[in-house]
Every structure is written in C-alpha cells, then in structure tokens.
Motif scaffolding. Sequence first.
Motif, mmCIF file in Angstrom:
data_model
loop_
_atom_site.group_PDB
_atom_site.id
_atom_site.type_symbol
_atom_site.label_atom_id
_atom_site.label_comp_id
_atom_site.label_asym_id
_atom_site.label_seq_id
_atom_site.Cartn_x
_atom_site.Cartn_y
_atom_site.Cartn_z
ATOM 1 N N ILE A 21 -8.027 26.066 -7.567
ATOM 2 C CA ILE A 21 -7.049 25.078 -8.035
ATOM 3 C C ILE A 21 -6.425 24.465 -6.786
ATOM 4 C CG2 ILE A 21 -4.935 24.715 -9.360
ATOM 5 C CD1 ILE A 21 -5.583 27.459 -10.726
ATOM 6 N N PRO A 22 -6.482 23.150 -6.619
ATOM 7 C CA PRO A 22 -5.981 22.553 -5.373
ATOM 8 C C PRO A 22 -4.506 22.843 -5.148
ATOM 9 C CG PRO A 22 -7.232 20.961 -6.658
ATOM 10 C CD PRO A 22 -7.009 22.154 -7.548
ATOM 11 N N GLY A 23 -4.142 22.901 -3.877
ATOM 12 C CA GLY A 23 -2.738 23.044 -3.521
ATOM 13 C C GLY A 23 -2.054 21.690 -3.413
ATOM 14 N N GLN A 24 -2.834 20.675 -3.035
ATOM 15 C CA GLN A 24 -2.261 19.343 -2.955
ATOM 16 C C GLN A 24 -3.343 18.284 -3.107
ATOM 17 O OE1 GLN A 24 -0.471 19.444 1.032
ATOM 18 N NE2 GLN A 24 -2.004 17.977 1.717
ATOM 19 N N VAL A 25 -2.932 17.129 -3.590
ATOM 20 C CA VAL A 25 -3.813 15.977 -3.760
ATOM 21 C C VAL A 25 -3.104 14.758 -3.183
ATOM 22 C CG1 VAL A 25 -4.976 14.461 -5.403
ATOM 23 C CG2 VAL A 25 -4.886 16.928 -5.828
ATOM 24 N N LYS A 83 0.268 24.974 -11.994
ATOM 25 C CA LYS A 83 0.953 23.800 -11.458
ATOM 26 C C LYS A 83 -0.096 23.023 -10.659
ATOM 27 C CE LYS A 83 5.360 26.267 -11.178
ATOM 28 N NZ LYS A 83 6.447 26.747 -10.276
ATOM 29 N N ASP A 84 -0.933 22.307 -11.421
ATOM 30 C CA ASP A 84 -2.160 21.725 -10.888
ATOM 31 C C ASP A 84 -1.921 20.278 -10.420
ATOM 32 O OD1 ASP A 84 -4.679 20.764 -10.350
ATOM 33 O OD2 ASP A 84 -5.606 21.586 -12.155
ATOM 34 N N PRO A 85 -1.957 20.025 -9.120
ATOM 35 C CA PRO A 85 -1.727 18.659 -8.633
ATOM 36 C C PRO A 85 -2.874 17.709 -8.959
ATOM 37 C CG PRO A 85 -2.363 20.073 -6.815
ATOM 38 C CD PRO A 85 -2.184 20.972 -8.007
ATOM 39 N N MET A 86 -4.075 18.261 -9.194
ATOM 40 C CA MET A 86 -5.204 17.399 -9.535
ATOM 41 C C MET A 86 -5.020 16.785 -10.917
ATOM 42 S SD MET A 86 -8.093 16.080 -8.601
ATOM 43 C CE MET A 86 -8.969 17.072 -7.373
ATOM 44 N N ARG A 133 0.852 -1.185 0.000
ATOM 45 C CA ARG A 133 0.000 0.000 0.000
ATOM 46 C C ARG A 133 0.894 1.243 0.000
ATOM 47 N NH1 ARG A 133 -5.139 -0.947 4.144
ATOM 48 N NH2 ARG A 133 -5.983 -2.794 3.107
ATOM 49 N N LEU A 134 0.602 2.137 -0.927
ATOM 50 C CA LEU A 134 1.335 3.394 -1.037
ATOM 51 C C LEU A 134 0.403 4.564 -0.760
ATOM 52 C CD1 LEU A 134 3.145 2.735 -4.449
ATOM 53 C CD2 LEU A 134 4.027 2.226 -2.165
ATOM 54 N N LYS A 135 1.001 5.643 -0.287
ATOM 55 C CA LYS A 135 0.290 6.919 -0.174
ATOM 56 C C LYS A 135 1.077 7.923 -0.997
ATOM 57 C CE LYS A 135 -1.445 10.235 3.253
ATOM 58 N NZ LYS A 135 -1.508 10.546 4.705
ATOM 59 N N VAL A 136 0.420 8.520 -1.982
ATOM 60 C CA VAL A 136 1.082 9.450 -2.896
ATOM 61 C C VAL A 136 0.573 10.862 -2.613
ATOM 62 C CG1 VAL A 136 1.568 10.052 -5.289
ATOM 63 C CG2 VAL A 136 1.274 7.641 -4.638
ATOM 64 N N LEU A 137 1.477 11.765 -2.323
ATOM 65 C CA LEU A 137 1.146 13.176 -2.088
ATOM 66 C C LEU A 137 1.690 14.004 -3.244
ATOM 67 C CD1 LEU A 137 0.192 15.601 -0.343
ATOM 68 C CD2 LEU A 137 2.420 15.493 0.809
ATOM 69 N N VAL A 138 0.810 14.718 -3.923
ATOM 70 C CA VAL A 138 1.201 15.578 -5.042
ATOM 71 C C VAL A 138 0.941 17.027 -4.639
ATOM 72 C CG1 VAL A 138 0.935 16.042 -7.508
ATOM 73 C CG2 VAL A 138 0.464 13.742 -6.616
ATOM 74 N N LYS A 139 1.984 17.860 -4.649
ATOM 75 C CA LYS A 139 1.850 19.266 -4.258
ATOM 76 C C LYS A 139 2.074 20.172 -5.456
ATOM 77 C CE LYS A 139 3.082 19.079 0.650
ATOM 78 N NZ LYS A 139 3.954 19.661 1.696
ATOM 79 N N GLY A 140 1.182 21.147 -5.606
ATOM 80 C CA GLY A 140 1.301 22.120 -6.675
ATOM 81 C C GLY A 140 1.139 23.525 -6.147
ATOM 82 N N SER A 141 0.558 24.401 -6.962
ATOM 83 C CA SER A 141 0.347 25.808 -6.561
ATOM 84 C C SER A 141 -1.149 26.092 -6.492
ATOM 85 C CB SER A 141 1.012 26.761 -7.559
ATOM 86 O OG SER A 141 2.414 26.611 -7.537
ATOM 87 N N VAL A 196 5.257 19.909 -10.495
ATOM 88 C CA VAL A 196 4.675 19.681 -9.173
ATOM 89 C C VAL A 196 5.609 18.715 -8.439
ATOM 90 C CG1 VAL A 196 2.300 20.080 -9.910
ATOM 91 C CG2 VAL A 196 3.240 17.756 -9.996
ATOM 92 N N SER A 197 5.480 18.670 -7.128
ATOM 93 C CA SER A 197 6.319 17.758 -6.351
ATOM 94 C C SER A 197 5.520 16.529 -5.930
ATOM 95 C CB SER A 197 6.871 18.468 -5.110
ATOM 96 O OG SER A 197 5.823 18.832 -4.228
ATOM 97 N N CYS A 198 6.210 15.430 -5.752
ATOM 98 C CA CYS A 198 5.565 14.171 -5.374
ATOM 99 C C CYS A 198 6.312 13.523 -4.217
ATOM 100 C CB CYS A 198 5.524 13.193 -6.546
ATOM 101 S SG CYS A 198 4.539 13.722 -7.952
ATOM 102 N N ILE A 199 5.576 12.977 -3.293
ATOM 103 C CA ILE A 199 6.145 12.180 -2.210
ATOM 104 C C ILE A 199 5.406 10.845 -2.192
ATOM 105 C CG2 ILE A 199 6.503 11.964 0.276
ATOM 106 C CD1 ILE A 199 6.528 15.014 0.433
ATOM 107 N N ILE A 200 6.156 9.737 -2.263
ATOM 108 C CA ILE A 200 5.563 8.402 -2.236
ATOM 109 C C ILE A 200 5.955 7.736 -0.926
ATOM 110 C CG2 ILE A 200 5.408 6.158 -3.377
ATOM 111 C CD1 ILE A 200 6.327 7.557 -5.955
ATOM 112 N N GLU A 201 4.958 7.349 -0.158
ATOM 113 C CA GLU A 201 5.195 6.741 1.148
ATOM 114 C C GLU A 201 4.638 5.318 1.157
ATOM 115 O OE1 GLU A 201 4.203 7.612 5.880
ATOM 116 O OE2 GLU A 201 3.442 8.937 4.307
ATOM 117 N N ARG A 202 5.476 4.358 1.518
ATOM 118 C CA ARG A 202 5.021 2.968 1.637
ATOM 119 C C ARG A 202 4.372 2.794 3.005
ATOM 120 N NH1 ARG A 202 8.921 -0.906 -1.925
ATOM 121 N NH2 ARG A 202 7.468 -2.487 -1.181
#
Length: 397
Positions: A258-262, A199-202, A178-186, A296-302
């Motif tokens: 526009i979302p800041g993060q998804v 810079k749309d994370p959606m 199981r992963l949790k993916v965090l996408v951050k934009g503007s 956009v930036s991405c963080i993948i957490e197991r």
Amino acid sequence: MRLWRGSMSLERWIDRMGNLHGRFEGMDPSAGTLLIGSHLDTVVDAGIFDGSLGIISALSALKVLKTTGMLGKLKRPVEVIAFSDEEGVRFQSTFLGSAAIAGILPVSALQISDKGGVTVQESLKEHSIEITEESLLQLKYDPKSVWGYVEVHIEQGPLLEWVGFPLGVVKGIAGQTRLKVLVKGSQGHAGTVPMALRKDPMAAAAELIILLERLCKNPKDFLSYDGQCNDSTIESLSSSLVCTVGEISTWPSASNVIPGQVTFTVDIRAMNDMGREAVIYELSKQIYQICDRRSVSCIIERKHDANAVVCDSELSSQLKFAANAALKRMTGEIQDEVPTLMSGAGHDAMAISRLTKVGMLFVRCRGGISHSPAEHVLDDDVWAAGLAILAFLETHL
C-alpha cells in the motif's frame, strides 16, 4: 544549425540562460528592435516542429532578404531568439529562457532542481554557462529598446485543418496554472491491512483526479455565481477550461505494498484568469475535504502561473495581411480571410508580453497532433509560414 552560421551578417551569441540569438542591426540601430522567436527545447517523445518551425521560418525569411539584397534595407534591428526551456519538462517551471529576457524570472529560479537534484544553475554550468543572480538580472531587455515580438508556431490543435486553412492569426493565449499535489497516507502490506483500516493515498488520489475531471467538464455545477463568477466568466470557462493530470508517481511503488504517498501534477488552462482562480479555489477546497474524509494528508503546491495574454491588434492585423500575401504568392489567387483563433497552449509570447506587444501566427498540423512523434506539418504549410514572415519583414523595409 546551418542557417545561424550562414553569411547573413547576423551577430550571433548564446546568453547566460542558454538562449541563442541572431541579430541584424538594420538601417537605424537605435530604432526599436523587432524580436522574432520560439523555443528549441521540446518534450519527451516529441515531434520535430514544435518550437523549431518558428525559428527556421524567421531565419529562412532573413536568408531570402539577404539573397535578394534587401536585408540591408530593414529600417529597424531584427533579432531572432531561440529560447531555452520553454516546455518546463525537466524543472517544472516553464519559459525559463524567455522569462529571463522579459525580466520576470526570479533569481530563485536558478535553484530549482530536477528529479535528480540538479539545479538550473548547475545544469547551465555543466554546459559551460556560468550564471549568477546578478548576471540573470542583466539579461532583461529594456522595454524602450524593443518594438515588438512575433512568434510562428504550429497550432497543436485541429481547428486550422478542420477549416482547411494553412495559417491562422492568434488573438490570445489561455492563462495557465500548474499544481503539484502530494497525498500522504499509511504505507502497509497489501495482504494484511484490512480495507476498513487503510489510509490509502492511491485511492484518495484516484478520487481527486476524478473530481478534477468532473469540475473541468462542468464548471457551472461547482462554481457559485457571486462577485467573482458571473455569467460571462462561467460561459468563458465552459468553452475554454481544460485540466490535465499528466504525471503521477508513488512511493514505494511496489505491487504488494500500500503506497505511503502519491504525487501527481495538475495543469489548468482557461481564457479567463478570474475563472481559472475560481476553479483552483474550488478544487483545492474539495481536495482537502476528500483527504480529510479519507484520513490522509494533502499538500498542494503551485508550481507555475501565467495570466492569459491578448495579442496586439496592430501586430495581428499585420500578420493577417502577411499571411494573405504569402498564400497569394503561393497560389496566385486571393484566398479567403485568414482565420483568427485562441491558443490553449502556452508559448514564449506569454512571457515576452510582459516586455513588449506580441503577435502570433499558427501553422496547421496534421490531426492537430503535437507533443508526439506523429506531429507533422505539410511541406507547403512550412513554405507558407516562411513566406508569411518574409511578407511581414518586407513591411519593415
């Protein structure tokens, strides 16, 4: 549950992780214990059979032995365990109860928090269960004291219904990550930021989810044939790999912003552990490439890992014999051979396999539907499951 409170001479207790136990010592209390269990928790908007059927089947079989005067002739201790938090819905960490029994739950798990910031330790305390790091470690069973583990569970798939058989023996359980993916934009105003400057994370998350679907439908198009991915690995993935995005959330979640993060979850399952790791590696690599291209930036957490489990051949043979005996008892006729199948769903047997040998019996469910209010098992199939466990226990008299 009345069966727990009935006059079956069961010693009953709730441990520090909220697991409910019922134990009968048998003729030789020093012999290895037969564990039979499943989980009591379920998912949101669920049915009534997932997990609980396995517990009821075991208790019902023991009650029959008590009624017929045979319970005292069990040659080894038998312990029924209703595990807590197998699903991992609240804390996003599965098998909390069974992993504690198996001794593989890290003490850090006590500090995992839910969406409201409540930790596992605090949640247990709210229910008058005090647990510390020391008492968690003490929950582990001694492998030398356990003979084996058996679990009855609804199939949660359509195969048994398709072949027209009420019971099936499980030969193995798919590994899971199981992963949790965090996408951050503007974050910005929906009406004033030009499309070219966003810079749309959606939008990025949408592309990532489509990538996941493409990769998991056609892994051979993405994975290279090298030391980690040979023909057999690719073949196994092609027949067993499944991937799911089951949860997605945005911030600030307003129609004109526009979302800041998804954030979204990814569930990856396969029978081949090496292949599953190759899929995660390829997915992660392409996620970062897409996020970089979209600025956009991405963080993948197991969040969770469980290797595939192969069920014990001896237990599987005994369960197959017991299932045949149960069906003969019901119909008076010798049935076709009980089918053998793999499990794509995770079960407490995965955690307990780190403690002892495991075997599983699947029960047919209507339409293969589970994790839904439409989940249903025929009364006769419930009967068959109970009779199968009874026949299995009778081999230990």
